[in-house]
Design an enzyme around this catalytic site. Structure first.
Site, PDB file in Angstrom:
ATOM      1  N   CYS A 151      -4.442 -13.642   2.444  1.00  0.00           N
ATOM      2  CA  CYS A 151      -5.646 -13.910   3.239  1.00  0.00           C
ATOM      3  C   CYS A 151      -6.449 -15.078   2.660  1.00  0.00           C
ATOM      4  O   CYS A 151      -6.772 -16.030   3.382  1.00  0.00           O
ATOM      5  CB  CYS A 151      -6.484 -12.645   3.352  1.00  0.00           C
ATOM      6  SG  CYS A 151      -6.706 -11.775   1.783  1.00  0.00           S
TER       7      CYS A 151
HETATM    8  N1  NAP Z   1      -5.834  -6.073   3.567  1.00  0.00           N
HETATM    9  C1  NAP Z   1      -5.739  -7.365   3.787  1.00  0.00           C
HETATM   10  O1  NAP Z   1      -6.681  -8.023   4.250  1.00  0.00           O
HETATM   11  C2  NAP Z   1      -4.456  -8.087   3.478  1.00  0.00           C
HETATM   12  C3  NAP Z   1      -4.345  -9.428   3.851  1.00  0.00           C
HETATM   13  C4  NAP Z   1      -3.151 -10.116   3.577  1.00  0.00           C
HETATM   14  C5  NAP Z   1      -2.109  -9.455   2.947  1.00  0.00           C
HETATM   15  N2  NAP Z   1      -2.264  -8.166   2.572  1.00  0.00           N
HETATM   16  C6  NAP Z   1      -1.125  -7.519   1.916  1.00  0.00           C
HETATM   17  O2  NAP Z   1      -0.512  -6.653   2.872  1.00  0.00           O
HETATM   18  C7  NAP Z   1       0.027  -5.500   2.210  1.00  0.00           C
HETATM   19  C8  NAP Z   1      -0.598  -4.257   2.824  1.00  0.00           C
HETATM   20  O3  NAP Z   1      -1.997  -4.343   2.635  1.00  0.00           O
HETATM   21  P1  NAP Z   1      -3.010  -3.239   3.165  1.00  0.00           P
HETATM   22  O4  NAP Z   1      -4.353  -3.781   2.892  1.00  0.00           O
HETATM   23  O5  NAP Z   1      -2.627  -2.819   4.529  1.00  0.00           O
HETATM   24  O6  NAP Z   1      -2.695  -2.036   2.128  1.00  0.00           O
HETATM   25  P2  NAP Z   1      -3.088  -0.489   2.263  1.00  0.00           P
HETATM   26  O7  NAP Z   1      -4.226  -0.334   3.192  1.00  0.00           O
HETATM   27  O8  NAP Z   1      -3.231   0.002   0.869  1.00  0.00           O
HETATM   28  O9  NAP Z   1      -1.769   0.161   2.922  1.00  0.00           O
HETATM   29  C9  NAP Z   1      -0.544   0.259   2.224  1.00  0.00           C
HETATM   30  C10 NAP Z   1       0.477   0.986   3.081  1.00  0.00           C
HETATM   31  O10 NAP Z   1       1.706   1.060   2.345  1.00  0.00           O
HETATM   32  C11 NAP Z   1       2.092   2.462   2.212  1.00  0.00           C
HETATM   33  N3  NAP Z   1       2.694   2.617   0.888  1.00  0.00           N
HETATM   34  C12 NAP Z   1       2.079   2.522  -0.320  1.00  0.00           C
HETATM   35  N4  NAP Z   1       2.979   2.709  -1.323  1.00  0.00           N
HETATM   36  C13 NAP Z   1       4.167   2.954  -0.724  1.00  0.00           C
HETATM   37  C14 NAP Z   1       5.469   3.247  -1.212  1.00  0.00           C
HETATM   38  N5  NAP Z   1       5.740   3.299  -2.528  1.00  0.00           N
HETATM   39  N6  NAP Z   1       6.476   3.444  -0.323  1.00  0.00           N
HETATM   40  C15 NAP Z   1       6.234   3.389   1.010  1.00  0.00           C
HETATM   41  N7  NAP Z   1       5.017   3.125   1.541  1.00  0.00           N
HETATM   42  C16 NAP Z   1       3.995   2.898   0.683  1.00  0.00           C
HETATM   43  C17 NAP Z   1       0.799   3.233   2.338  1.00  0.00           C
HETATM   44  O11 NAP Z   1       1.082   4.558   2.753  1.00  0.00           O
HETATM   45  P3  NAP Z   1       0.025   5.746   2.447  1.00  0.00           P
HETATM   46  O12 NAP Z   1      -1.194   5.453   3.305  1.00  0.00           O
HETATM   47  O13 NAP Z   1       0.737   6.974   2.880  1.00  0.00           O
HETATM   48  O14 NAP Z   1      -0.269   5.655   0.971  1.00  0.00           O
HETATM   49  C18 NAP Z   1       0.082   2.423   3.423  1.00  0.00           C
HETATM   50  O15 NAP Z   1       0.626   2.748   4.683  1.00  0.00           O
HETATM   51  C19 NAP Z   1      -0.325  -5.658   0.717  1.00  0.00           C
HETATM   52  O16 NAP Z   1       0.769  -6.207   0.030  1.00  0.00           O
HETATM   53  C20 NAP Z   1      -1.494  -6.626   0.740  1.00  0.00           C
HETATM   54  O17 NAP Z   1      -1.620  -7.391  -0.444  1.00  0.00           O
HETATM   55  C21 NAP Z   1      -3.399  -7.454   2.842  1.00  0.00           C
END
Ligand code: NAP
Length: 341
Positions: A151
């Site tokens: 981001c």
């Molecule tokens: N948030 C942002 O603005 C943003 C922007 C750009 C990129 N990103 C990247 O996008 C990715 C996701 O971000 P997010 O903000 O959506 O994260 P998040 O809200 O923490 O969601 C993570 C997801 O992955 C699942 N998960 C976690 N550990 C896992 C495992 N070992 N095996 C299978 N599933 C697993 C979680 O399931 P549970 O809910 O069941 O734990 C949840 O569905 C990250 O790498 C982040 O750096 C995020």
């Protein structure tokens, strides 16, 4: 129809993908996964989806997902987790769009330094394409593994790219100061993200060591075709979503704002999701929240030797899930804007 799986559907970017793809005319959502203790309907996790998507969200088991005859997998998973799964889908001929950082950095040693873990699939780095359509649309068209940008890097690179591409940047450091809402940190609970810590507060964090520094450097160096001098500082602000980035760029020689605006408009003329504002206007986060746009405003220091570029994006859209869908559209030869607002 393009059949998709969303892995990490219970996270912030996963939910945003669901919201976008439910309205995408060429996509059918076929599988949702998370790290749940037991399978649950996605509409139980997110009641806003009741009656719209009541699909069961399951544990991530590659063979089970493959049974759903998917074409594309969105990996909205933490870094280090995506790495384990991307190769297994790629080896079965699927298109993988990874929202994590695992395939963004071309140098695995830098990944290991900033993300604190070994890169166990270095050989896949060669085939990954950095999914910033404004710079790499042609490469994205033929890609099978897309490393969706971070981001902060999205807002930062789009703010500075035209100046570097046109070789207007002088020797001073490029200073980028960016502020993000709290969804940027993901949905998992953490003390520093509690309402009581974030509301009516602002703070700089990970100064000089943030994991997006090498990603921004990699991209700026690539555009400049040489090493740029970067100082990047992120801040957490009491917003749910949105990133405002201010970039201070020393110029080789003085210029004026109308010239820079013309340069930016020309640079982004093929870019459906970049809006360059006219003279005097600077973007605000509220201009882009819930949309896939990056809005850019341009100002100059009083001596006209420093461009001050302000960009605004929604971290969950252009900074993550919107951009991921934009990349999918490009891979499938659809209009880039399909399903996006
Ligand atoms: N948030 C942002 O603005 C943003 C922007 C750009 C990129 N990103 C990247 O996008 C990715 C996701 O971000 P997010 O903000 O959506 O994260 P998040 O809200 O923490 O969601 C993570 C997801 O992955 C699942 N998960 C976690 N550990 C896992 C495992 N070992 N095996 C299978 N599933 C697993 C979680 O399931 P549970 O809910 O069941 O734990 C949840 O569905 C990250 O790498 C982040 O750096 C995020």
């Amino acid at each position: 129809m393009i059949n998709v799986a969303i892995c990490g559907a219970t996270g912030y970017t996963g939910l945003e993908l669901v919201r976008i793809l439910l309205n995408h005319p060429k996509v059918a959502i076929k599988a949702l996964t998370a790290k749940l203790d037991k399978p649950a309907k996605i509409s139980e996790v997110f009641p806003e989806l009741y009656g719209r998507l009541d699909m069961v969200c399951e544990e991530l088991v590659v063979n089970q997902v493959l049974k759903k005859k998917i074409d594309v997998v969105f990996l909205a998973l933490p870094h280090n987790v995506s790495m384990e799964y991307a190769p297994r889908f790629l080896d079965k001929g699927k298109v993988v769009i990874d929202l994590s950082a695992d395939f963004r950095l071309r140098d695995a040693r830098i990944y290991e330094k900033y993300y604190g873990q070994k890169h166990i699939y270095k050989n896949y780095l060669k085939q990954s394409v950095y999914g910033l359509p404004e710079l790499y649309k042609n490469r994205i068209k033929g890609a099978r593994l897309i490393a969706n940008p971070g981001c902060y890097p999205t807002g930062s690179v789009l703010a500075v790219a035209p100046l570097l591409a046109k070789n207007l940047v002088g020797k001073d450091k490029i200073i980028i100061d960016a502020k993000s809402g709290v969804t940027g940190a993901g949905r998992r609970a953490a003390l520093y993200l509690h309402f009581g810590e974030v509301a009516e507060n602002m703070k700089a964090y990970k100064v000089g060591v943030h994991q997006h520094i090498p990603e921004i450097e990699q991209e700026l160096n690539g555009i400049a075709k040489k090493s740029v001098n970067l100082l990047f500082t992120p801040h957490l602000v009491p917003l749910k979503r949105g990133i405002l980035t201010t970039a201070y760029v020393g110029l080789k020689k003085g210029t004026d704002v109308p010239k820079l605006i013309r340069l930016y408009k020309s640079f982004y003329k093929q870019s459906a999701f970049v809006k360059v504002y006219d003279d005097g206007s600077l973007p605000q986060v509220q201009d882009v929240v819930n949309s896939n746009y990056c809005a850019i405003g341009i100002a100059l220091s009083p001596d006209k030797r420093h461009a001050i570029i302000v960009s605004a994006i929604d971290n969950l859209q252009k900074g993550a899930s919107g951009q991921a869908v934009q990349n999918m559209n490009i891979v499938y030869g659809l209009k880039e804007t399909t399903g996006l607002v």
